[in-house]
Structure formats: structure tokens, C-alpha cells
Design a protein around this motif. Structure first.
Motif, PDB file in Angstrom:
ATOM      1  N   LEU A   1       6.666  13.549  -6.656  1.00 43.92           N
ATOM      2  CA  LEU A   1       6.030  13.487  -5.672  1.00 43.92           C
ATOM      3  C   LEU A   1       6.092  14.145  -4.234  1.00 43.92           C
ATOM      4  CD1 LEU A   1       5.300   9.534  -5.801  1.00 43.92           C
ATOM      5  CD2 LEU A   1       3.518  11.298  -5.904  1.00 43.92           C
ATOM      6  N   GLN A   2       7.411  14.869  -4.384  1.00 44.80           N
ATOM      7  CA  GLN A   2       7.820  15.603  -3.304  1.00 44.80           C
ATOM      8  C   GLN A   2       7.784  17.096  -3.522  1.00 44.80           C
ATOM      9  OE1 GLN A   2       7.692  13.787  -0.707  1.00 44.80           O
ATOM     10  NE2 GLN A   2      10.008  13.755   0.028  1.00 44.80           N
ATOM     11  N   SER A   3       7.530  17.351  -4.468  1.00 39.28           N
ATOM     12  CA  SER A   3       7.515  18.955  -5.206  1.00 39.28           C
ATOM     13  C   SER A   3       5.960  19.213  -5.316  1.00 39.28           C
ATOM     14  CB  SER A   3       8.248  18.898  -6.518  1.00 39.28           C
ATOM     15  OG  SER A   3       8.039  20.270  -6.937  1.00 39.28           O
ATOM     16  N   ASP A   4       5.984  20.630  -5.465  1.00 41.64           N
ATOM     17  CA  ASP A   4       4.426  21.124  -5.479  1.00 41.64           C
ATOM     18  C   ASP A   4       4.220  21.317  -6.810  1.00 41.64           C
ATOM     19  OD1 ASP A   4       3.803  21.355  -2.894  1.00 41.64           O
ATOM     20  OD2 ASP A   4       4.816  23.301  -2.570  1.00 41.64           O
ATOM     21  N   VAL A   5       5.310  21.649  -7.727  1.00 47.76           N
ATOM     22  CA  VAL A   5       5.046  21.537  -9.199  1.00 47.76           C
ATOM     23  C   VAL A   5       6.017  20.688  -9.996  1.00 47.76           C
ATOM     24  CG1 VAL A   5       5.509  23.351 -11.064  1.00 47.76           C
ATOM     25  CG2 VAL A   5       4.793  24.189  -8.752  1.00 47.76           C
ATOM     26  N   GLN A   6       5.362  19.991 -10.952  1.00 44.58           N
ATOM     27  CA  GLN A   6       5.866  18.918 -11.602  1.00 44.58           C
ATOM     28  C   GLN A   6       6.472  19.530 -12.797  1.00 44.58           C
ATOM     29  OE1 GLN A   6       2.574  18.201 -10.096  1.00 44.58           O
ATOM     30  NE2 GLN A   6       4.062  17.889  -8.362  1.00 44.58           N
ATOM     31  N   VAL A   7       7.667  19.823 -13.044  1.00 43.07           N
ATOM     32  CA  VAL A   7       8.424  20.313 -14.126  1.00 43.07           C
ATOM     33  C   VAL A   7       9.392  19.407 -14.633  1.00 43.07           C
ATOM     34  CG1 VAL A   7       7.455  22.757 -13.831  1.00 43.07           C
ATOM     35  CG2 VAL A   7       9.610  21.971 -12.946  1.00 43.07           C
ATOM     36  N   ILE A   8       9.825  19.508 -15.921  1.00 43.94           N
ATOM     37  CA  ILE A   8      11.080  18.891 -16.496  1.00 43.94           C
ATOM     38  C   ILE A   8      11.764  19.741 -17.487  1.00 43.94           C
ATOM     39  CG2 ILE A   8       9.653  17.334 -18.035  1.00 43.94           C
ATOM     40  CD1 ILE A   8      11.710  15.098 -17.399  1.00 43.94           C
ATOM     41  N   SER A   9      12.958  19.639 -17.329  1.00 45.05           N
ATOM     42  CA  SER A   9      13.781  20.715 -18.518  1.00 45.05           C
ATOM     43  C   SER A   9      13.160  19.667 -19.977  1.00 45.05           C
ATOM     44  CB  SER A   9      15.135  20.647 -18.505  1.00 45.05           C
ATOM     45  OG  SER A   9      15.758  19.148 -18.416  1.00 45.05           O
ATOM     46  N   TYR A  10      13.883  20.765 -21.116  1.00 46.86           N
ATOM     47  CA  TYR A  10      13.429  20.366 -22.402  1.00 46.86           C
ATOM     48  C   TYR A  10      14.162  19.024 -22.820  1.00 46.86           C
ATOM     49  CZ  TYR A  10      13.265  20.485 -27.452  1.00 46.86           C
ATOM     50  OH  TYR A  10      13.123  20.418 -28.814  1.00 46.86           O
ATOM     51  N   GLY A  11      15.642  19.244 -22.276  1.00 46.11           N
ATOM     52  CA  GLY A  11      16.307  18.150 -22.533  1.00 46.11           C
ATOM     53  C   GLY A  11      16.265  16.831 -21.771  1.00 46.11           C
ATOM     54  N   GLY A  12      15.686  17.048 -20.336  1.00 44.39           N
ATOM     55  CA  GLY A  12      15.551  16.020 -19.789  1.00 44.39           C
ATOM     56  C   GLY A  12      14.329  15.371 -20.113  1.00 44.39           C
ATOM     57  N   CYS A  13      13.138  16.219 -20.549  1.00 45.01           N
ATOM     58  CA  CYS A  13      12.105  15.383 -21.169  1.00 45.01           C
ATOM     59  C   CYS A  13      12.280  14.434 -22.354  1.00 45.01           C
ATOM     60  CB  CYS A  13      11.154  16.375 -21.559  1.00 45.01           C
ATOM     61  SG  CYS A  13       9.415  15.899 -21.964  1.00 45.01           S
ATOM     62  N   PHE A  14      13.142  14.826 -23.129  1.00 41.79           N
ATOM     63  CA  PHE A  14      13.469  13.910 -24.304  1.00 41.79           C
ATOM     64  C   PHE A  14      14.290  12.776 -24.037  1.00 41.79           C
ATOM     65  CE2 PHE A  14      11.884  17.492 -26.810  1.00 41.79           C
ATOM     66  CZ  PHE A  14      11.421  16.806 -28.108  1.00 41.79           C
ATOM     67  N   THR A  15      15.206  13.203 -22.916  1.00 39.03           N
ATOM     68  CA  THR A  15      16.196  12.138 -22.412  1.00 39.03           C
ATOM     69  C   THR A  15      15.237  11.053 -22.052  1.00 39.03           C
ATOM     70  OG1 THR A  15      17.884  13.588 -22.134  1.00 39.03           O
ATOM     71  CG2 THR A  15      17.861  11.319 -21.086  1.00 39.03           C
ATOM     72  N   GLN A  16      14.295  11.439 -20.962  1.00 40.03           N
ATOM     73  CA  GLN A  16      13.239  10.580 -20.450  1.00 40.03           C
ATOM     74  C   GLN A  16      12.625   9.531 -21.259  1.00 40.03           C
ATOM     75  OE1 GLN A  16       9.923  11.614 -18.285  1.00 40.03           O
ATOM     76  NE2 GLN A  16      10.658  10.481 -16.353  1.00 40.03           N
ATOM     77  N   ALA A  17      12.125  10.316 -22.455  1.00 44.43           N
ATOM     78  CA  ALA A  17      11.451   9.802 -23.400  1.00 44.43           C
ATOM     79  C   ALA A  17      12.347   8.694 -24.142  1.00 44.43           C
ATOM     80  CB  ALA A  17      10.769  10.742 -24.491  1.00 44.43           C
ATOM     81  N   TYR A  18      13.413   9.037 -24.335  1.00 44.13           N
ATOM     82  CA  TYR A  18      14.467   8.204 -25.137  1.00 44.13           C
ATOM     83  C   TYR A  18      14.555   6.778 -24.439  1.00 44.13           C
ATOM     84  CZ  TYR A  18      18.763   6.384 -27.271  1.00 44.13           C
ATOM     85  OH  TYR A  18      19.572   5.530 -27.967  1.00 44.13           O
ATOM     86  N   VAL A  19      14.871   6.954 -23.103  1.00 46.73           N
ATOM     87  CA  VAL A  19      15.081   5.719 -22.268  1.00 46.73           C
ATOM     88  C   VAL A  19      13.822   5.058 -22.291  1.00 46.73           C
ATOM     89  CG1 VAL A  19      15.701   5.195 -19.855  1.00 46.73           C
ATOM     90  CG2 VAL A  19      16.896   7.003 -20.733  1.00 46.73           C
ATOM     91  N   ILE A  20      12.811   5.536 -21.925  1.00 48.73           N
ATOM     92  CA  ILE A  20      11.455   4.711 -22.044  1.00 48.73           C
ATOM     93  C   ILE A  20      11.299   3.892 -22.996  1.00 48.73           C
ATOM     94  CG2 ILE A  20       9.136   4.797 -21.122  1.00 48.73           C
ATOM     95  CD1 ILE A  20       9.686   6.954 -19.074  1.00 48.73           C
ATOM     96  N   TYR A  21      11.288   4.848 -24.280  1.00 49.41           N
ATOM     97  CA  TYR A  21      10.980   4.364 -25.543  1.00 49.41           C
ATOM     98  C   TYR A  21      11.858   3.064 -25.793  1.00 49.41           C
ATOM     99  CZ  TYR A  21       9.816   4.564 -30.558  1.00 49.41           C
ATOM    100  OH  TYR A  21       9.530   4.044 -31.803  1.00 49.41           O
ATOM    101  N   THR A  22      13.251   3.403 -25.855  1.00 51.97           N
ATOM    102  CA  THR A  22      14.218   2.263 -26.000  1.00 51.97           C
ATOM    103  C   THR A  22      14.159   1.102 -25.168  1.00 51.97           C
ATOM    104  OG1 THR A  22      15.859   3.561 -24.925  1.00 51.97           O
ATOM    105  CG2 THR A  22      15.931   4.069 -26.998  1.00 51.97           C
ATOM    106  N   SER A  23      13.802   1.292 -23.928  1.00 46.35           N
ATOM    107  CA  SER A  23      13.501   0.231 -23.049  1.00 46.35           C
ATOM    108  C   SER A  23      12.288  -0.709 -23.286  1.00 46.35           C
ATOM    109  CB  SER A  23      13.083   0.525 -21.509  1.00 46.35           C
ATOM    110  OG  SER A  23      13.058  -0.382 -20.620  1.00 46.35           O
TER     111      SER A  23
END
Length: 362
Positions: free
Chosen positions: A133-155
Motif C-alpha cells: 500500500l506504500q509502493s507503486d508496484v506490488q511485487v513479491i519474490s518467488y520464494g517470498g510468494c511461496f512462503t506467504q502461500a504456505y503460511v496462509i494455507y497452513t494457518s
């Protein structure tokens, strides 16, 4: 919305897979496949073409916030307040249960686990959202994306497992009160806690491991966070195994839900027989039922629309519904239990009064 065609102008962030893979699949088509088996030839061509079109994605582009550019500051403030509220109410309940010896009972221990899971799941979502929300371009690294998916999925899975464990605890406490301390021992509590955490973490690891092996033909995600269905929409190869595993997880969730329904069916039958039972049901079980209803409603929508790309709803509506399980349960779980359970409410008020006395003396 189809983003696959727009990946051609992002060549500076994507790298073609090693040429040896293309040579391997070309040889597979030319030498291994018999000309008398057209089905095998088509399979070989499809695999070779998929590897030629696939890219080694380094970044994912989150397009879920595209329609909120004009109100970014408002969304940032609301998100920050929500996240601070989640941290405050959950930590208050966790600290209260840990410090109060009178709350060291199975029901409160499981509630503490539920609050810990709320902090765990939101930690994988809100910090990244606030940065976007503070950035003009919303990007996430390959590893960061799968890490986020894992955390939300397991939660999400851990929430369902914990709610199942809590329903079992209430069933034994109300339907078999004389055997409660014989059945729900300290060892049983440890086993139930291990189940509610280890099963989701293990299944999530398998899901993410299978997803990482799939070559991708795109890097655009039309959500405000990463999840496995959104990533696998860009798969260059069939994802049959991933879909089978997803159906297995859904079946397990359905079985857990049926167990919860059965437990509360038995609880209702027992409670209606006496006024004392009805009071106990209202105090300890109604909050649990409200929590389960909210959680299942919001997660069911996100699961259905995540794997079904034909759902015709606006991007804002899809994002609003998708984040409900990261907003409503983490906020309402401690509030519902804290306001309805007298022991917790008294402990919290007692601590607040103690702090006031200390401040007045200082």
C-alpha cells in the motif's frame, strides 16, 4: 482477466529454463515416441512446447490492489489499525491464559493455541500488504510468494483443526463430565495440540513442494496475496496431482466439519435436559459455534473462487471476500471468547485494575 499475454514485456525479470531441458524433451519426442502411437506423439509435443514456453519466474506481480490506487492512504490506515487490533487482542488473551493458573485448563489452552494461530496467519499477510500500500508496484519474490502461500494455507488448516479439537473437548466436558479428567489428560492435550499443528504444517509442506516443481508460464496474480491456486493458474503442465491433493484436503475438512456437527448435536441433546446444561452450553459453546460459522463461510468462498477461474465477480469484491478469513476470525476469536467466558473476562479486568493501581502509586 487474462494476464498471460502481458508477460512478454517483463523479459528482464524472467529467465528461460536451461536449454538442456528443451533438448531432452525434443529427444523424448523424436526418439522415444513411436510413430505408430499418435497419442504419445501429441503428449511429447505438448511437454516439449510447455517447457519451451515456461519461464523461471523470479518475481510475482500482485494486481489485487490495482483498483485501490486512489484510496491507498485510507486502506493503509484501516489495514494498520486492523493489524494492531489483532496483535493486541490476541496477545492479551494469550498472556492472560499463560499467567493465570486458574486458566490452565484444556479449553483455555486450546483457545490460546487458536490465538497463536491467528497471529501466525496474519503475520504472513499484513506486513506485506502494508508495504504494498506504500509502493507503486506490488511485487513479491518467488520464494517470498511461496512462503506467504504456505503460511496462509497452513494457518487456515490449523484453524480448522483447532476448532475440531475444541469441539471434542466440549463434547467430553458436557456429555461425559464424570470421565472428563480421565479422558482429557495432560498427555491427551499434548497429542491434540500436536495434531492441530503438525498435520497442517506437514500437508502444507507437501502442497508447496508439489507446486514448486511445476514450471510456470506467467507471473501475474490477480489477488493481494499469494496462494497456491493463483500460482498454479500459470502452470505450463497439467496439475492433476495438485488437484487430487487439494480434493483430499477438502475431504478431510468435510470430515472435520461433520465431526463438529456430530459433537454439537450430542451437546445440544444433553444440554436441553437441564437448565444448568443450557447455561453451560450458552457460555462455552455458542461462541465456538459463531467462530466456526464465520470461519467456514469465508474460507469456503475463497477456496471455491480460488480453484474456479469462471467465477464472474469484480476484483474488489473478490479481494474483500478473500481476506475475510484473515480479518474476521483473528479479531473476533479473542473478543467473542473474552467477552463471553467469565473466567477470562474477570482475569483481564483484574489485570487492567492491577495496572491502574500501579500507575496511581507511581
Amino acid at each position: 482477466m487474462d494476464y498471460k499475454g502481458t508477460t512478454s514485456h517483463i523479459a528482464d525479470t524472467d529467465i528461460l529454463l536451461p536449454e538442456k531441458l528443451n533438448i531432452f524433451f525434443t529427444r523424448f519426442e523424436d526418439n522415444t515416441v513411436s510413430p505408430t502411437r499418435p497419442g504419445s506423439q501429441r503428449l511429447g509435443r505438448k511437454l516439449a512446447k510447455a517447457m519451451e514456453n515456461s519461464t523461471q519466474v523470479k518475481l510475482f506481480y500482485l494486481f489485487g490492489l490495482q483498483e485501490t490506487f486512489n484510496n491507498k492512504s485510507v486502506f493503509f490506515i484501516l489495514s494498520l489499525i486492523t493489524y494492531l487490533l489483532i496483535i493486541t487482542v490476541n496477545l492479551t488473551l494469550i498472556i492472560t491464559i499463560i499467567q493465570e493458573k486458574g486458566l490452565h485448563e484444556p479449553m483455555y489452552i486450546f483457545l490460546c493455541s487458536l490465538c497463536v494461530n491467528g497471529l501466525y496467519g496474519t503475520a504472513g499477510f499484513y506486513p506485506k500488504l502494508l508495504l504494498d500500500l506504500q509502493s507503486d508496484v506490488q511485487v513479491i519474490s518467488y520464494g517470498g510468494c511461496f512462503t506467504q502461500a504456505y503460511v496462509i494455507y497452513t494457518s487456515v488448516m490449523c484453524e480448522m483443526s483447532t476448532l475440531t479439537v475444541m469441539s471434542y473437548d466440549r463434547y467430553v466436558a458436557i456429555c461425559r463430565p464424570l470421565l472428563y479428567h480421565t479422558i482429557v489428560t495432560s498427555l491427551t492435550i499434548r497429542k491434540l495440540l500436536l495434531f492441530s499443528w503438525c498435520y497442517p504444517l506437514f500437508i502444507g509442506l507437501i502442497v508447496v513442494s508439489l507446486a514448486v516443481r511445476i514450471p510456470l508460464c506467467g507471473s501475474l496474480i490477480d489477488k493481494i496475496f499469494c496462494d497456491i491456486p493463483s500460482i498454479l493458474k500459470h502452470a505450463c503442465l497439467p496439475i492433476t496431482i495438485n488437484q487430487i491433493l487439494n480434493k483430499f484436503v477438502i475431504v478431510v475438512h468435510v470430515l472435520q466439519l461433520l465431526f463438529i456437527v456430530f459433537s454439537y448435536g450430542q451437546i445440544v441433546r444433553t444440554c436441553v435436559k437441564s437448565a444448568k446444561g443450557r447455561i453451560k452450553f450458552t457460555q462455552t459453546c455458542v461462541p465456538h459455534l459463531i467462530t466456526i460459522f464465520i470461519f467456514i463461510t469465508v474460507t469456503l468462498f475463497d477456496t471455491l473462487q480460488g480453484w474456479n477461474s469462471n467465477v464472474n465477480i469484480t476484483l474488489n469484491m473478490r479481494n474483500a471476500m478473500a481476506v475475510q478469513f484473515l480479518v474476521i476470525p483473528p479479531v473476533l476469536n479473542p473478543l467473542i471468547y473474552g467477552l463471553n467466558l467469565q473466567q477470562i473476562r474477570r482475569a483481564v479486568f483484574r489485570k487492567c485494575n492491577a495496572h491502574k493501581v500501579i500507575d496511581m502509586r507511581c
